[in-house]
Write an enzyme that holds these catalytic residues in place. Structure first.
Site, PDB file in Angstrom:
ATOM      1  N   ASP A 130     -18.264  27.104  67.002  1.00  0.00           N
ATOM      2  CA  ASP A 130     -17.972  28.172  66.045  1.00  0.00           C
ATOM      3  C   ASP A 130     -19.159  29.092  65.819  1.00  0.00           C
ATOM      4  O   ASP A 130     -19.087  30.002  64.997  1.00  0.00           O
ATOM      5  CB  ASP A 130     -17.542  27.573  64.697  1.00  0.00           C
ATOM      6  CG  ASP A 130     -16.261  26.762  64.812  1.00  0.00           C
ATOM      7  OD1 ASP A 130     -15.563  26.912  65.829  1.00  0.00           O
ATOM      8  OD2 ASP A 130     -15.967  25.984  63.886  1.00  0.00           O
TER       9      ASP A 130
ATOM     10  N   LYS B 130      -3.830  27.680  58.968  1.00  0.00           N
ATOM     11  CA  LYS B 130      -4.001  27.914  60.394  1.00  0.00           C
ATOM     12  C   LYS B 130      -2.628  28.312  60.935  1.00  0.00           C
ATOM     13  O   LYS B 130      -1.732  27.463  61.024  1.00  0.00           O
ATOM     14  CB  LYS B 130      -4.533  26.658  61.094  1.00  0.00           C
ATOM     15  CG  LYS B 130      -5.962  26.301  60.688  1.00  0.00           C
ATOM     16  CD  LYS B 130      -6.419  25.015  61.354  1.00  0.00           C
ATOM     17  CE  LYS B 130      -7.889  24.746  61.063  1.00  0.00           C
ATOM     18  NZ  LYS B 130      -8.326  23.433  61.621  1.00  0.00           N
TER      19      LYS B 130
END
EC number: 4.2.1.11
Length: 475
Positions: A252, A386
């Site tokens: 990330d 998500k």
């Protein structure tokens, strides 16, 4: 066929006459452009073609990209993916042939779009998002979208949403707000990943990430500046303490120094924040992802440490005491997945203490049934959204509404396997989630989201509202 016959056959004469009359009334300086624009508006847009392909995500793993065509043009969308697919989330359809992309190819999902979904949706109005999404759900006929693939369905759903915004001639975030009924457009507080661990990095840190929340910024633009400056100060702190070789980053984009102690990571971050001078204007969030190091009913904080002592196992009660200590010693205001995904009891107890926001990711999986259980049992007080876990834009809107009606906070989230698509930025503004988690303030696939939020704020101008201190909904 003569020109006149063609005009009559397609009933174009009246439409052209109306367009010319409108140009005359408007006294336009360029009647050709005006008439062209008027003609485009006079014809309702429909989906005319859908074309899918396999591309690679930020980890070099195949994913689905879709080009959806209407009278207004072409609209592209691509979907992200996570490390694994949980048993409660929609299914990414992959080929499974270990000889090609190690089994991760998505050619079956692509074929389903090009041959099945395309046929079902051509001719539909792109502004009718619920009808489009439910048509695909009905076509799939499985609970978790395993027949067509959630990766196939979501790519088309997002592309259609973009096409719907274009048809209405409004920004994407405004279109999302319209179809959701949200009236308070809000720029979210970004949760910047600064230190990576868990499955997202090759260091010894058991927890998945340590993030910062610039809640004291007055605008998103300032929040991004604060995140970037803290990130670079952290790089300097790590370099001074461990050497430049410890400044590698995780999936990330967060730094991944080879540490195993949670407090050591928090101390590094605290020093970096101190160097920025922002201090109380920046808070800290932790994604524990505790399921990844849960062994039975115990938590192995040294799971990633070679030749570990085996003495650092914690019970759920020990973990609660540790979280209480961290929240008192550091400005930790949000903890994600503090316990195993099936440990509802301890999540509920920890949330009841009211010491921080408790976010459900693995616990909830963006699944409406699990969200409803969390609401009924007063478990976690925030949802990690998500979109690929639920599978369509419409269903994402519905679970956000479900969470908000129960006074839960909502964090719009990226995945570790990302693309350059910035859809979740518009989604977070249009649904006014107040928080967005899109990784570190570096790497193109992460910055695509943050930079889009800059553009949205600029476009909104004086009407732009940054969530700031109102970043969460109290439980």
């Amino acid at each position: 066929m003569s020109v006149q016959q063609y005009l009559e056959k397609h009933m174009l004469s009246r439409k052209i006459e109306d367009a010319v009359n409108a140009a005359v009334r408007a006294k336009t300086l360029d009647p050709v452009i005006f008439i062209s624009h008027h003609m485009r508006k006079s014809v309702p847009s429909v989906i005319t073609k859908i074309k899918a392909r396999q591309i690679l995500d930020s980890r070099g793993i195949p994913t689905v990209e879709v080009d959806l065509f209407t009278n207004k043009g072409m609209f592209r969308a691509s979907v992200p993916s996570g490390d694994t697919t949980g048993m409660y989330e929609a299914v990414d359809l992959r080929d499974g042939d270990k000889g090609t992309f190690l089994g991760n190819s998505v050619t079956r999902a692509v074929k389903n779009i090009n041959e099945k979904i395309s046929e079902a949706l051509i001719g539909m109005d792109p502004t009718l998002q619920p009808q489009i999404d439910h048509a695909m759900i009905d076509l799939d006929k499985t609970e978790k979208k395993g027949e067509l693939g959630a990766n196939a369905i979501l790519a088309v759903s997002i592309a259609a949403c973009k096409a719907g915004a274009a048809e209405k001639e409004v920004p994407l975030y405004k279109h999302i707000a319209d179809i959701s009924g949200e009236t308070n457009l809000t720029l979210p507080v970004p949760a910047f990943t600064l230190i990576s661990g868990g499955k997202h990095a090759g260091n010894h840190l058991a927890i998945q990430e340590i993030m910062i929340l610039p809640v004291g910024a007055s605008r998103f633009e300032e929040a991004l500046q604060m995140g970037s400056e803290t990130y670079h100060h952290l790089k300097a702190v790590i370099t001074e303490k461990y050497g430049a070789h410890e400044c590698n980053v995780g999936e990330d984009g967060g730094f991944a120094p080879n540490i195993s102690s949670w407090k050591e990571g928090l101390d590094l971050l605290k020093e970096a924040i101190g160097r920025t001078g922002y201090n109380d204007r920046i808070k800290i969030a932790i994604d524990v992802a505790a399921s990844d190091f849960c062994i039975g009913t115990k938590y192995d904080l040294e799971k990633k440490v070679p030749n570990k002592s085996g003495q650092n196992f914690k019970s759920a009660e020990d973990m609660i005491e540790m979280y209480k200590e961290l929240c008192s010693e550091y400005p930790v205001v949000s903890i994600e997945d503090p316990f195993d995904k099936e440990d509802w009891e301890h999540v509920k107890h920890f949330s009841s203490l009211g010491i921080c926001q408790v976010v459900g990711d693995d616990l909830l999986m963006s699944n409406p049934k699990r969200i409803q259980r969390a609401i009924q049992e007063s478990s976690c007080n925030a949802l990690l959204l998500k979109v690929n876990q639920i599978g369509t834009v419409t269903e994402a809107i519905e679970v956000v509404r479900q969470a908000k009606e129960a006074n839960m906070g909502v964090v719009t989230s990226h995945r570790c396997g990302e693309t350059e698509d910035s859809f979740i930025s518009d989604l977070s503004v249009g649904l006014a989630t107040g928080q967005i988690k899109a990784g570190a303030p570096c790497r193109g696939e992460r910055l695509a989201k943050y930079n889009q939020l800059l553009r949205i704020e600029e476009e909104l101008g004086d009407q732009a509202v940054y969530a700031g201190q109102d970043w969460k909904v109290s439980s």
